[in-house]
Motif scaffolding. Structure first.
Motif, PDB file in Angstrom:
ATOM      1  N   UNK A 111       0.590  -1.054  -0.350  1.00  9.99           N
ATOM      2  CA  UNK A 111       0.320   0.289  -0.065  1.00  9.99           C
ATOM      3  C   UNK A 111       1.099   1.504  -0.029  1.00  9.99           C
ATOM      4  N   UNK A 112       2.183   0.949   0.280  1.00  8.10           N
ATOM      5  CA  UNK A 112       3.159   2.472   0.691  1.00  8.10           C
ATOM      6  C   UNK A 112       3.688   2.768  -0.990  1.00  8.10           C
ATOM      7  N   UNK A 113       3.091   1.626  -2.199  1.00 11.27           N
ATOM      8  CA  UNK A 113       4.223   1.652  -3.135  1.00 11.27           C
ATOM      9  C   UNK A 113       3.383   2.567  -3.908  1.00 11.27           C
ATOM     10  N   UNK A 114       4.276   3.549  -4.315  1.00 11.25           N
ATOM     11  CA  UNK A 114       4.108   4.424  -5.517  1.00 11.25           C
ATOM     12  C   UNK A 114       3.643   4.687  -6.971  1.00 11.25           C
ATOM     13  N   UNK A 115       4.852   4.162  -7.354  1.00  6.89           N
ATOM     14  CA  UNK A 115       5.266   3.546  -8.109  1.00  6.89           C
ATOM     15  C   UNK A 115       6.495   2.108  -8.642  1.00  6.89           C
ATOM     16  N   UNK A 116       6.341   1.726  -9.958  1.00 11.02           N
ATOM     17  CA  UNK A 116       7.315   0.790 -10.150  1.00 11.02           C
ATOM     18  C   UNK A 116       7.416   0.646 -11.555  1.00 11.02           C
ATOM     19  N   UNK A 117       8.662   0.715 -11.445  1.00 10.74           N
ATOM     20  CA  UNK A 117       9.300   0.917 -13.547  1.00 10.74           C
ATOM     21  C   UNK A 117      10.499   1.572 -13.675  1.00 10.74           C
ATOM     22  N   UNK A 118      10.848   0.105 -14.385  1.00 13.61           N
ATOM     23  CA  UNK A 118      12.528   0.237 -14.465  1.00 13.61           C
ATOM     24  C   UNK A 118      13.012  -0.238 -13.464  1.00 13.61           C
ATOM     25  N   UNK A 119      12.358  -1.085 -12.679  1.00 12.41           N
ATOM     26  CA  UNK A 119      12.767  -2.158 -12.173  1.00 12.41           C
ATOM     27  C   UNK A 119      13.404  -1.122 -11.062  1.00 12.41           C
ATOM     28  N   UNK A 120      13.101  -0.334 -10.714  1.00 12.93           N
ATOM     29  CA  UNK A 120      12.908   0.192  -9.756  1.00 12.93           C
ATOM     30  C   UNK A 120      11.017   1.052  -8.677  1.00 12.93           C
ATOM     31  N   UNK A 121      11.026   0.679  -7.316  1.00 16.93           N
ATOM     32  CA  UNK A 121       9.735   1.451  -7.165  1.00 16.93           C
ATOM     33  C   UNK A 121      10.063   2.080  -6.456  1.00 16.93           C
ATOM     34  N   UNK A 122       9.125   2.896  -6.186  1.00 17.69           N
ATOM     35  CA  UNK A 122       9.775   4.599  -5.959  1.00 17.69           C
ATOM     36  C   UNK A 122       8.525   4.826  -4.427  1.00 17.69           C
ATOM     37  N   UNK A 123       8.714   4.773  -3.474  1.00 14.54           N
ATOM     38  CA  UNK A 123       7.603   4.657  -2.242  1.00 14.54           C
ATOM     39  C   UNK A 123       6.555   6.030  -1.810  1.00 14.54           C
ATOM     40  N   UNK A 124       5.498   5.515  -2.057  1.00 11.43           N
ATOM     41  CA  UNK A 124       5.039   6.890  -2.183  1.00 11.43           C
ATOM     42  C   UNK A 124       4.945   7.631  -1.061  1.00 11.43           C
ATOM     43  N   UNK A 125       4.898   7.570   0.213  1.00 15.30           N
ATOM     44  CA  UNK A 125       5.012   8.400   1.617  1.00 15.30           C
ATOM     45  C   UNK A 125       6.834   9.797   0.967  1.00 15.30           C
ATOM     46  N   UNK A 126       7.598   9.124   1.307  1.00 13.76           N
ATOM     47  CA  UNK A 126       8.968  10.084   1.083  1.00 13.76           C
ATOM     48  C   UNK A 126       9.247   9.815  -0.132  1.00 13.76           C
ATOM     49  N   UNK A 127       9.335   9.126  -0.876  1.00 11.98           N
ATOM     50  CA  UNK A 127       9.907   9.519  -2.877  1.00 11.98           C
ATOM     51  C   UNK A 127      10.955   8.716  -2.384  1.00 11.98           C
ATOM     52  N   UNK A 128      11.590   7.195  -1.590  1.00 11.35           N
ATOM     53  CA  UNK A 128      12.598   6.784  -1.656  1.00 11.35           C
ATOM     54  C   UNK A 128      12.692   5.941  -2.756  1.00 11.35           C
ATOM     55  N   UNK A 129      13.551   5.587  -3.483  1.00 10.18           N
ATOM     56  CA  UNK A 129      13.551   4.801  -4.320  1.00 10.18           C
ATOM     57  C   UNK A 129      14.069   3.588  -4.441  1.00 10.18           C
TER      58      UNK A 129
ATOM     59  N   UNK B 238      14.540 -11.272 -10.458  1.00 13.07           N
ATOM     60  CA  UNK B 238      13.533 -12.189 -10.558  1.00 13.07           C
ATOM     61  C   UNK B 238      12.287 -11.673  -9.445  1.00 13.07           C
ATOM     62  N   UNK B 239      12.167 -10.660  -8.797  1.00 11.69           N
ATOM     63  CA  UNK B 239      10.556 -10.415  -8.404  1.00 11.69           C
ATOM     64  C   UNK B 239      10.513  -9.386  -8.580  1.00 11.69           C
ATOM     65  N   UNK B 240      10.536  -8.701  -9.745  1.00 15.27           N
ATOM     66  CA  UNK B 240       9.559  -7.569 -10.469  1.00 15.27           C
ATOM     67  C   UNK B 240       8.089  -8.285 -11.085  1.00 15.27           C
ATOM     68  N   UNK B 241       8.076  -9.360 -11.786  1.00 13.88           N
ATOM     69  CA  UNK B 241       7.496  -9.861 -12.069  1.00 13.88           C
ATOM     70  C   UNK B 241       6.231  -9.793 -10.989  1.00 13.88           C
ATOM     71  N   UNK B 242       7.188 -10.893  -9.649  1.00 17.58           N
ATOM     72  CA  UNK B 242       5.758 -11.428  -8.938  1.00 17.58           C
ATOM     73  C   UNK B 242       5.114 -10.255  -7.777  1.00 17.58           C
ATOM     74  N   UNK B 243       6.706  -8.986  -8.209  1.00 20.99           N
ATOM     75  CA  UNK B 243       6.229  -7.921  -7.418  1.00 20.99           C
ATOM     76  C   UNK B 243       4.480  -6.778  -8.204  1.00 20.99           C
ATOM     77  N   UNK B 244       5.140  -7.012  -9.466  1.00 24.04           N
ATOM     78  CA  UNK B 244       4.049  -6.538 -10.149  1.00 24.04           C
ATOM     79  C   UNK B 244       2.206  -7.393  -9.905  1.00 24.04           C
ATOM     80  N   UNK B 245       2.328  -8.296 -10.331  1.00 22.27           N
ATOM     81  CA  UNK B 245       1.477  -9.299 -10.251  1.00 22.27           C
ATOM     82  C   UNK B 245       0.787  -8.874  -8.450  1.00 22.27           C
TER      83      UNK B 245
END
Length: 111
Positions: free
Chosen positions: A65-83, A89-96
């Motif tokens: 719920x705290x993930x803002x966006x996911x793209x290019x193998x990097x996720x950005x946290x919504x609250x603090x913008x941390x990348x 191996x986890x990109x596909x399972x994380x998207x799902x």
């Protein structure tokens, strides 16, 4: 309840945004700030429910719920913008997992 130095800290799961491994300890990034816990990330992962918590790489565990966006193998946290980089191996399972989590949230909101 989590061990934090010589005390125990009670932390509601909804306040935990992500956790970062720091040796044998973990930095817990919460809505109210950062807490150092005396527990390995692997043990913390075993204690937390999946979903909403997801191990995106060796050193990070995130609340979906705290993930803002996911793209290019990097996720950005919504609250603090941390990348945070995501292991290949986890990109596909994380998207799902993110898609399922967001669908469930929408269903809860529409009720």
């Amino acid at each position: 309840d989590l061990p934090a130095r010589r005390d125990r800290v009670r932390l509601p799961l909804c306040q935990l945004r992500y956790a970062e491994a720091c040796g044998r300890e973990v930095s817990l990034f919460c809505t109210g700030g950062c807490i150092q816990a005396s527990i390995p990330l692997k043990k913390l992962e075993e204690q937390l429910p999946s979903p909403p918590f997801f191990r995106c790489q060796k050193g990070f565990l995130v609340h979906l719920a705290a993930v803002g966006s996911l793209g290019g193998g990097v996720l950005t946290m919504a609250e603090d913008g941390r990348q945070i980089t995501v292991s290949r191996q986890q990109i596909g399972p994380l998207r799902e997992a993110l898609a399922r989590w967001r669908e469930e949230e929408e269903l809860c909101i529409s009720r």
